[in-house]
Design a protein around this motif. Structure first.
Motif, PDB file in Angstrom:
ATOM      1  N   GLN A 243       0.893   1.698   5.697  1.00  0.00           N
ATOM      2  CA  GLN A 243       0.300   0.718   6.616  1.00  0.00           C
ATOM      3  C   GLN A 243       1.138  -0.551   6.599  1.00  0.00           C
ATOM      4  O   GLN A 243       1.188  -1.287   7.566  1.00  0.00           O
ATOM      5  CB  GLN A 243      -1.126   0.380   6.177  1.00  0.00           C
TER       6      GLN A 243
ATOM      7  N   ASP B 177       0.842  -1.204   0.000  1.00  0.00           N
ATOM      8  CA  ASP B 177       0.000   0.000   0.000  1.00  0.00           C
ATOM      9  C   ASP B 177       0.871   1.246   0.000  1.00  0.00           C
ATOM     10  O   ASP B 177       1.987   1.217   0.500  1.00  0.00           O
ATOM     11  CB  ASP B 177      -0.819   0.054   1.292  1.00  0.00           C
TER      12      ASP B 177
ATOM     13  N   ARG C 226       0.156  -4.211  11.827  1.00  0.00           N
ATOM     14  CA  ARG C 226      -0.276  -3.270  10.802  1.00  0.00           C
ATOM     15  C   ARG C 226      -0.591  -1.928  11.448  1.00  0.00           C
ATOM     16  O   ARG C 226      -1.405  -1.843  12.372  1.00  0.00           O
ATOM     17  CB  ARG C 226      -1.497  -3.814  10.070  1.00  0.00           C
TER      18      ARG C 226
ATOM     19  N   ARG D  21      -3.054   4.383   8.813  1.00  0.00           N
ATOM     20  CA  ARG D  21      -2.608   5.126   7.629  1.00  0.00           C
ATOM     21  C   ARG D  21      -1.742   6.307   8.040  1.00  0.00           C
ATOM     22  O   ARG D  21      -2.032   6.976   9.026  1.00  0.00           O
ATOM     23  CB  ARG D  21      -3.831   5.703   6.917  1.00  0.00           C
TER      24      ARG D  21
ATOM     25  N   ASP E 286       0.136   3.863   1.712  1.00  0.00           N
ATOM     26  CA  ASP E 286      -0.154   4.678   2.888  1.00  0.00           C
ATOM     27  C   ASP E 286       0.713   4.356   4.107  1.00  0.00           C
ATOM     28  O   ASP E 286       0.412   4.795   5.204  1.00  0.00           O
ATOM     29  CB  ASP E 286      -1.638   4.526   3.247  1.00  0.00           C
TER      30      ASP E 286
HETATM   31 MG    MG Z   1      -4.207   1.004   3.254  1.00  0.00          MG
END
Ligand code: MG
Ligand code: UDP
Length: 354
Positions: free
Chosen positions: A94, A90, A193, A196, A92
């Motif tokens: 994450q 991703d 995880r 964001r 972002d």
């Molecule tokens: Mg994401």
């Protein structure tokens, strides 16, 4: 060894500069390229990407003509990646770039797929965590091939895994299922995880639901078969009840009461029949969309990337070739893998060009 990182982006203007600098910091000493696939962003994303690509030739770009979806963007990135290993992640943050060196180590030990498994999900609502957990458990029971629960699209694939994935050109794509379908050697590493870095998720509840259904219908025909079992049980119960009613009517003076129960049963069964019809309809619709054989994406611009020399099936590339990047990329390929002509690779499984 060349490491490719594929990042689908949709309106991620705030996170891209952070992402590029984190990659630079963590991948120091490795040969790498990052392929950003702009999936029809409507904010400043493309101009920020162009600036990053101008500053650093390892930053490579693809731009879609419109939003084709996250899974299509991942597919395009895999189609254009040259690495000996390819990571999908991703934009972002994450998925922490700090995990990449460990993933590369496992790849070097001979794993074809390295899957970071989410052991905790920061900043996600309890509802999302709970539904995700439930979904992975249900799907892994239903799917024809085993699926690793709690692993998202953040994964490393070896070059040969990527070559195998490229042969799967289905419209309704569920990369997490495809990774399991490959059946190659997989290493799993736990990670936490994060939330964001900026911006908002583009997966709303209904989009998640649709995506979950794509996962189920792409990898299992079980929902089509549920109605067979339900139908058998209900008809059996219905016939038992019918024989009781016939007996009461013929051999006793008892009245058979109750229109209310008839109406209730009618509603329940009609509902079930409509549900089953809906599921069948959805499979038919997906089959119909698949038979149209439409391209998975349309690329209008690319930067720092040579166009593939091989024919890409189900993909439209309208971008002009960039002669400078052809030279640069050929050099990188020769350095990384020593292959004579890595762009036109004969797939060992299918015996065709992919
Ligand atoms: Mg994401
Ligand atoms: N994304 C995309 N196309 C879309 C939706 C999302 O390319 O139609 C990108 C998005 O920019 C991000 C990644 O796919 O880099 C995952 O999306 P997001 O972070 O919104 O999903 P989440 O992590 O919340 O499941």
């Amino acid at each position: 060894m060349l490491l490719s990182i594929v990042i689908p982006v949709l309106n991620e203007a705030q996170t891209i500069p952070l992402m590029v600098s984190r990659l630079r910091d963590t991948l120091d000493g490795l040969m790498w390229e990052v392929i950003f696939v702009d999936d029809g962003s409507t904010d400043q994303t493309w101009s920020i990407l162009e600036r990053a690509a101008f500053d650093d030739p390892r930053v490579k770009l693809l731009r879609f003509s419109r939003n084709f979806g996250h899974q299509a963007a991942v597919t395009a990135g895999l189609d254009f990646a040259h690495g000996d290993a390819v990571v999908v992640m991703d934009a972002d943050l994450q998925d922490p770039p700090e995990l990449l060196p460990r993933m590369v180590d496992l790849f070097r030990q001979g794993y074809d797929v390295v899957s970071p498994k989410r052991i905790s999900r920061e900043e996600e609502t309890r509802f999302k965590r709970w539904t995700a957990k439930l979904f992975y458990r249900i799907l892994s029971r239903m799917a024809d091939q085993p699926l690793t629960p709690d692993v998202g699209d953040f994964r490393l694939f070896s070059r040969r895994a990527v070559l195998a994935i490229r042969t799967l050109r289905e419209q309704h794509r569920y990369m997490r299922g495809i990774a399991g379908w490959l059946g190659l050697r997989e290493a799993i590493i736990p990670f936490e995880r994060r939330g964001r870095a900026a911006g908002n998720t583009s997966y709303t509840f209904f989009r998640m639901l649709r995506f979950a259904w794509t996962g189920v219908s792409s990898f299992s025909a079980f929902p089509l078969r549920i109605s067979i079992a339900a139908g058998c049980i209900l008809s059996f119960a219905g016939f038992l009840y019918l024989s009781r009613v016939v007996y009461l009517a013929l051999f006793t003076t008892a009245l058979v009461p109750g229109w209310a129960s008839v109406v209730a049963l009618q509603c329940a069964f009609s509902g079930m029949i409509l549900l089953a019809l809906g599921a069948i309809g959805d499979y038919v619709a997906r089959t119909y969309e698949e038979t149209k054989n439409r391209p998975l994406y349309v690329v209008t611009e690319c930067s720092n990337l040579p166009l593939p020399q091989r024919a890409l099936t189900r993909a439209v590339i309208l971008a002009e070739p960039d002669p400078m990047s052809v030279i640069a990329m050929d050099d990188a390929d020769r350095l990384s893998s020593g292959a004579e002509d890595p762009l036109s690779y004969h797939h060992p499984l299918a015996g065709m060009r992919v």
